[in-house]
Scaffold this motif. Structure first.
Motif, PDB file in Angstrom:
ATOM      1  N   VAL A 410     -31.907 104.571   5.237  1.00 43.32           N
ATOM      2  CA  VAL A 410     -33.002 103.923   5.800  1.00 43.32           C
ATOM      3  C   VAL A 410     -32.949 104.284   7.402  1.00 43.32           C
ATOM      4  CG1 VAL A 410     -34.131 101.548   6.400  1.00 43.32           C
ATOM      5  CG2 VAL A 410     -33.622 102.124   3.917  1.00 43.32           C
ATOM      6  N   ARG A 411     -31.622 104.357   7.782  1.00 47.81           N
ATOM      7  CA  ARG A 411     -31.305 104.313   9.150  1.00 47.81           C
ATOM      8  C   ARG A 411     -31.853 105.755   9.776  1.00 47.81           C
ATOM      9  NH1 ARG A 411     -25.671 104.177  11.337  1.00 47.81           N
ATOM     10  NH2 ARG A 411     -26.917 104.632  13.404  1.00 47.81           N
ATOM     11  N   LEU A 412     -31.743 106.869   8.939  1.00 47.66           N
ATOM     12  CA  LEU A 412     -32.286 108.246   9.104  1.00 47.66           C
ATOM     13  C   LEU A 412     -33.661 108.295   9.092  1.00 47.66           C
ATOM     14  CD1 LEU A 412     -29.743 110.166   6.978  1.00 47.66           C
ATOM     15  CD2 LEU A 412     -29.604 109.904   9.304  1.00 47.66           C
ATOM     16  N   LEU A 413     -34.419 107.564   8.341  1.00 44.96           N
ATOM     17  CA  LEU A 413     -35.822 107.407   8.303  1.00 44.96           C
ATOM     18  C   LEU A 413     -36.653 106.729   9.359  1.00 44.96           C
ATOM     19  CD1 LEU A 413     -36.382 106.735   4.266  1.00 44.96           C
ATOM     20  CD2 LEU A 413     -36.799 109.022   5.746  1.00 44.96           C
ATOM     21  N   GLU A 414     -35.838 105.568   9.792  1.00 46.78           N
ATOM     22  CA  GLU A 414     -36.385 104.692  10.866  1.00 46.78           C
ATOM     23  C   GLU A 414     -36.075 104.828  12.155  1.00 46.78           C
ATOM     24  OE1 GLU A 414     -38.784 102.913   9.878  1.00 46.78           O
ATOM     25  OE2 GLU A 414     -38.622 103.201   7.723  1.00 46.78           O
ATOM     26  N   GLU A 415     -34.720 105.478  12.465  1.00 40.85           N
ATOM     27  CA  GLU A 415     -34.301 105.664  13.679  1.00 40.85           C
ATOM     28  C   GLU A 415     -34.673 107.022  14.361  1.00 40.85           C
ATOM     29  OE1 GLU A 415     -30.085 104.547  14.123  1.00 40.85           O
ATOM     30  OE2 GLU A 415     -30.443 102.963  12.725  1.00 40.85           O
ATOM     31  N   PRO A 416     -35.698 107.273  15.400  1.00 37.53           N
ATOM     32  CA  PRO A 416     -35.945 108.380  15.947  1.00 37.53           C
ATOM     33  C   PRO A 416     -34.745 109.294  16.489  1.00 37.53           C
ATOM     34  CG  PRO A 416     -37.405 106.893  16.691  1.00 37.53           C
ATOM     35  CD  PRO A 416     -36.095 106.090  16.130  1.00 37.53           C
ATOM     36  N   SER A 417     -33.745 108.735  16.850  1.00 33.94           N
ATOM     37  CA  SER A 417     -32.605 109.472  17.425  1.00 33.94           C
ATOM     38  C   SER A 417     -32.167 110.461  16.596  1.00 33.94           C
ATOM     39  CB  SER A 417     -31.529 108.615  18.033  1.00 33.94           C
ATOM     40  OG  SER A 417     -31.008 107.960  16.852  1.00 33.94           O
ATOM     41  N   PHE A 418     -32.245 110.223  15.503  1.00 36.26           N
ATOM     42  CA  PHE A 418     -31.557 111.316  14.369  1.00 36.26           C
ATOM     43  C   PHE A 418     -32.242 112.551  14.342  1.00 36.26           C
ATOM     44  CE2 PHE A 418     -29.678 107.216  12.581  1.00 36.26           C
ATOM     45  CZ  PHE A 418     -28.510 107.478  12.485  1.00 36.26           C
ATOM     46  N   ARG A 419     -33.825 112.307  14.395  1.00 38.41           N
ATOM     47  CA  ARG A 419     -34.380 113.547  14.223  1.00 38.41           C
ATOM     48  C   ARG A 419     -34.584 114.441  15.448  1.00 38.41           C
ATOM     49  NH1 ARG A 419     -38.101 116.403  11.198  1.00 38.41           N
ATOM     50  NH2 ARG A 419     -37.849 114.784   9.441  1.00 38.41           N
ATOM     51  N   GLU A 420     -34.139 113.531  16.505  1.00 34.71           N
ATOM     52  CA  GLU A 420     -34.202 114.327  18.059  1.00 34.71           C
ATOM     53  C   GLU A 420     -32.737 115.084  17.993  1.00 34.71           C
ATOM     54  OE1 GLU A 420     -34.352 110.983  20.731  1.00 34.71           O
ATOM     55  OE2 GLU A 420     -36.634 110.922  19.935  1.00 34.71           O
ATOM     56  N   ALA A 421     -31.730 114.476  17.224  1.00 35.41           N
ATOM     57  CA  ALA A 421     -30.506 115.222  17.547  1.00 35.41           C
ATOM     58  C   ALA A 421     -30.423 116.448  16.533  1.00 35.41           C
ATOM     59  CB  ALA A 421     -29.417 114.219  17.140  1.00 35.41           C
ATOM     60  N   ALA A 422     -31.116 116.316  15.394  1.00 31.07           N
ATOM     61  CA  ALA A 422     -31.233 117.374  14.467  1.00 31.07           C
ATOM     62  C   ALA A 422     -32.228 118.420  15.014  1.00 31.07           C
ATOM     63  CB  ALA A 422     -31.854 116.700  13.020  1.00 31.07           C
ATOM     64  N   GLY A 423     -33.167 118.151  15.881  1.00 27.31           N
ATOM     65  CA  GLY A 423     -33.878 119.195  16.443  1.00 27.31           C
ATOM     66  C   GLY A 423     -32.923 119.943  17.435  1.00 27.31           C
ATOM     67  N   ARG A 424     -32.179 119.335  18.117  1.00 29.25           N
ATOM     68  CA  ARG A 424     -31.347 119.904  19.126  1.00 29.25           C
ATOM     69  C   ARG A 424     -30.418 120.851  18.420  1.00 29.25           C
ATOM     70  NH1 ARG A 424     -31.506 114.751  21.640  1.00 29.25           N
ATOM     71  NH2 ARG A 424     -29.531 114.294  20.742  1.00 29.25           N
ATOM     72  N   LEU A 425     -29.872 120.497  17.516  1.00 30.39           N
ATOM     73  CA  LEU A 425     -28.914 121.445  16.412  1.00 30.39           C
ATOM     74  C   LEU A 425     -29.658 122.627  15.923  1.00 30.39           C
ATOM     75  CD1 LEU A 425     -26.635 119.270  14.459  1.00 30.39           C
ATOM     76  CD2 LEU A 425     -26.161 120.608  16.585  1.00 30.39           C
ATOM     77  N   GLY A 426     -30.925 122.268  15.516  1.00 31.63           N
ATOM     78  CA  GLY A 426     -31.840 123.343  14.710  1.00 31.63           C
ATOM     79  C   GLY A 426     -32.096 124.503  16.052  1.00 31.63           C
ATOM     80  N   GLU A 427     -32.168 124.239  17.318  1.00 32.45           N
ATOM     81  CA  GLU A 427     -32.458 124.988  18.440  1.00 32.45           C
ATOM     82  C   GLU A 427     -31.101 126.127  18.695  1.00 32.45           C
ATOM     83  OE1 GLU A 427     -33.760 122.552  21.671  1.00 32.45           O
ATOM     84  OE2 GLU A 427     -35.804 122.398  20.766  1.00 32.45           O
ATOM     85  N   GLU A 428     -30.097 125.422  18.540  1.00 32.16           N
ATOM     86  CA  GLU A 428     -28.862 125.975  18.915  1.00 32.16           C
ATOM     87  C   GLU A 428     -28.705 126.967  17.815  1.00 32.16           C
ATOM     88  OE1 GLU A 428     -23.905 124.919  18.970  1.00 32.16           O
ATOM     89  OE2 GLU A 428     -25.546 123.275  18.913  1.00 32.16           O
ATOM     90  N   LEU A 429     -28.815 126.573  16.194  1.00 30.08           N
ATOM     91  CA  LEU A 429     -28.912 127.426  15.444  1.00 30.08           C
ATOM     92  C   LEU A 429     -29.452 128.607  15.429  1.00 30.08           C
ATOM     93  CD1 LEU A 429     -27.114 127.848  12.802  1.00 30.08           C
ATOM     94  CD2 LEU A 429     -28.882 126.604  11.495  1.00 30.08           C
ATOM     95  N   ALA A 430     -30.831 128.449  15.803  1.00 28.24           N
ATOM     96  CA  ALA A 430     -31.809 129.378  16.009  1.00 28.24           C
ATOM     97  C   ALA A 430     -31.400 130.329  16.856  1.00 28.24           C
ATOM     98  CB  ALA A 430     -33.213 128.796  15.917  1.00 28.24           C
ATOM     99  N   ALA A 431     -30.708 129.979  17.931  1.00 25.60           N
ATOM    100  CA  ALA A 431     -30.002 130.928  19.052  1.00 25.60           C
ATOM    101  C   ALA A 431     -29.041 131.712  18.718  1.00 25.60           C
ATOM    102  CB  ALA A 431     -30.016 130.062  20.409  1.00 25.60           C
ATOM    103  N   GLN A 432     -28.298 131.514  17.729  1.00 27.06           N
ATOM    104  CA  GLN A 432     -27.281 132.329  17.079  1.00 27.06           C
ATOM    105  C   GLN A 432     -27.773 133.727  16.780  1.00 27.06           C
ATOM    106  OE1 GLN A 432     -24.329 128.843  15.949  1.00 27.06           O
ATOM    107  NE2 GLN A 432     -24.690 130.384  14.472  1.00 27.06           N
ATOM    108  N   PRO A 433     -26.968 134.798  17.087  1.00 25.16           N
ATOM    109  CA  PRO A 433     -27.643 136.116  16.825  1.00 25.16           C
ATOM    110  C   PRO A 433     -27.731 136.216  15.168  1.00 25.16           C
ATOM    111  CG  PRO A 433     -25.052 136.396  17.944  1.00 25.16           C
ATOM    112  CD  PRO A 433     -25.656 134.754  17.472  1.00 25.16           C
TER     113      PRO A 433
END
Length: 452
Positions: A410-433
């Protein structure tokens, strides 16, 4: 003039001839699947690629379109590992457990907990485990390498047979890492504590085992046989463990084996979709799983009234053990992760790297359960600190009760900060070779080694 033309032609042909790249892997499907994108990038770049493993993995290798080199016996690796559980080993496990002195967490990093007795016992079991998974493959693998003469050997981190073969033929070799390199860090701890012991007590079961194989083929043991000369790491960079070993970061590219996207996954879900997946290997090694069927039932019951579409991947024979399947739950045996995760609002998993990195790649918050994977004692806290997800260690059965899973979800679904942080990690992963970029790095390694 004729000589210069001949030389020019030879150099031109040399540039056209691809390298011979050998991947080795224990016969375990999910470990092999993590190697496929890089193997295909090498093949697409014009290099010859082969995948050597036990015969039980041959169908999975050939289904990926890569050439398989079956080596060793066809006895399933699970049976080989089960054969280690002899009475003397179980008695030692019981003895240490009663004293609270059993080293099972490869993520342990507190010096006061890393006593010589615990480390020595851990490496005795590591040696036995590695021998069970690799010994049957070694001789045929070395024979093949002496004939095929690979320019580079890349070995799954559990496939030390690849390191032995590369050492036997003098080929450069690197370790392919899936999880965080807690194994490499534990090895450094072991060598440090070992050096503090009296000379007659400095045993090294893993080094002795690898050394015996190396000597058999006219070579000598070195720590490179444990760690590789370098490591290829797919883990997102900010979570990576520091290591003195050279490493090549690699962007995660999903490969789930032969896959079909089902009709229900070809449209947006009517409600928030949550995927619960506990690995392709559940049916192969049931007793090593992070969550029991009783805990699974408790989780389903606790999530039954949430306004979500819960998709649970579970082999059919385990589905039949469930007493109830809620109306908001869709049971499937398999669905390709990269086809469903982008449509999810959260992912629940057992710590397996594909689920972990797939969620990060698409910026989806995640909940990891248990410590079935050897690095979760390190990766779980790093996930929590990143803000992209939550982790329940699950040391005691009650830790993974349904209500606790519900509260975290429920916390993951209701608290926007989790998706924001996951998005930042996703950008970092996409930048790897990308795998294609890493191909160039591997070509340079071969060139510097002079193995060609």
């Amino acid at each position: 003039m004729r000589v210069s033309r001949v030389r020019l032609g030879a150099e031109f042909l040399k540039g056209l001839i691809g390298l011979r790249i050998l991947f080795t892997c224990i016969p375990w499907r999910t470990h092999f699947q993590a190697l496929v994108p890089l193997a295909w990038a090498l093949q697409a770049a014009g290099h010859e690629v082969r995948v050597a493993s036990g015969p039980e993995l041959t169908d999975a290798v050939t289904a990926s379109g890569l050439p398989a080199v079956p080596v060793g016996s066809d006895e399933p690796v699970v049976e080989k590992l089960d054969a280690l559980l002899v009475p003397e080993v179980m008695a030692k496990v019981q003895e240490l457990a009663e004293r609270g002195d059993l080293l099972t967490d490869l993520s342990e990093n507190r010096e006061e907990e890393l006593t010589w007795e615990r480390l020595r016992w851990g490496y005795q079991m590591t040696q036995r485990t590695q021998a069970a998974m690799n010994d049957a493959m070694v001789e045929e693998l070395v024979e093949y390498c002496r004939w095929w003469q690979p320019d580079l050997v890349l070995w799954d981190w559990l496939s030390h047979a690849g390191a032995i073969a590369a050492t036997a033929v003098g080929a450069p070799h690197g370790r392919m890492l899936l999880e965080l390199d807690v194994v490499g860090r534990m090895r450094r701890h072991y060598l440090r504590v070992r050096a503090e012991q009296a000379p007659e007590k400095r045993e090294d079961p893993l080094g002795d085992w690898l050394g015996e194989w190396a000597e058999k083929f006219g070579a000598e043991f070195s720590e490179e046989m444990v760690t590789g000369q370098f490591a290829v790491e797919q883990m997102v960079g900010s979570m990576r463990l520091e290591s003195p070993l050279p490493h090549l970061p690699l962007r995660y590219i999903p490969y789930n084996g032969p896959s079909v996207v089902p009709h229900w996954a070809r449209r947006d879900p009517a409600r928030r979709r949550v995927l619960a997946t506990f690995g392709l290997s559940l049916e192969q090694a049931e007793r090593h799983q992070a969550i029991s069927m009783e805990q699974m039932q408790g989780m389903l019951d606790a999530l039954a009234d949430l306004d979500i579409e819960l998709v649970v991947t579970l082999p059919e024979r385990f589905q039949r053990e469930l007493e109830r399947v809620p109306d908001n739950t869709r049971m499937v045996e398999f669905v390709p992760l990269h086809a469903i995760v982008p449509s999810c609002s959260a992912v629940i998993h057992h710590g397996g790297v594909p689920g972990f990195l797939e969620a990060i790649a698409h910026g989806v918050p995640q909940l990891a359960l248990g410590s079935a994977c050897p690095d979760m004692g390190e990766r779980g806290p790093r996930l929590v600190r990143s803000g992209a997800g939550l982790w329940i260690r699950g040391d005691a059965p009650e830790d993974l009760d349904g209500e606790r899973v519900r509260e975290r979800l429920v916390r993951l679904l209701e608290e926007p900060s989790f998706r924001e942080a996951a998005g930042r990690l996703g950008e970092e992963l996409a930048a790897q070779p990308s795998p294609a970029e890493v191909v160039r790095d591997l070509e340079r390694i071969v060139d510097r080694s002079g193995s060609r």
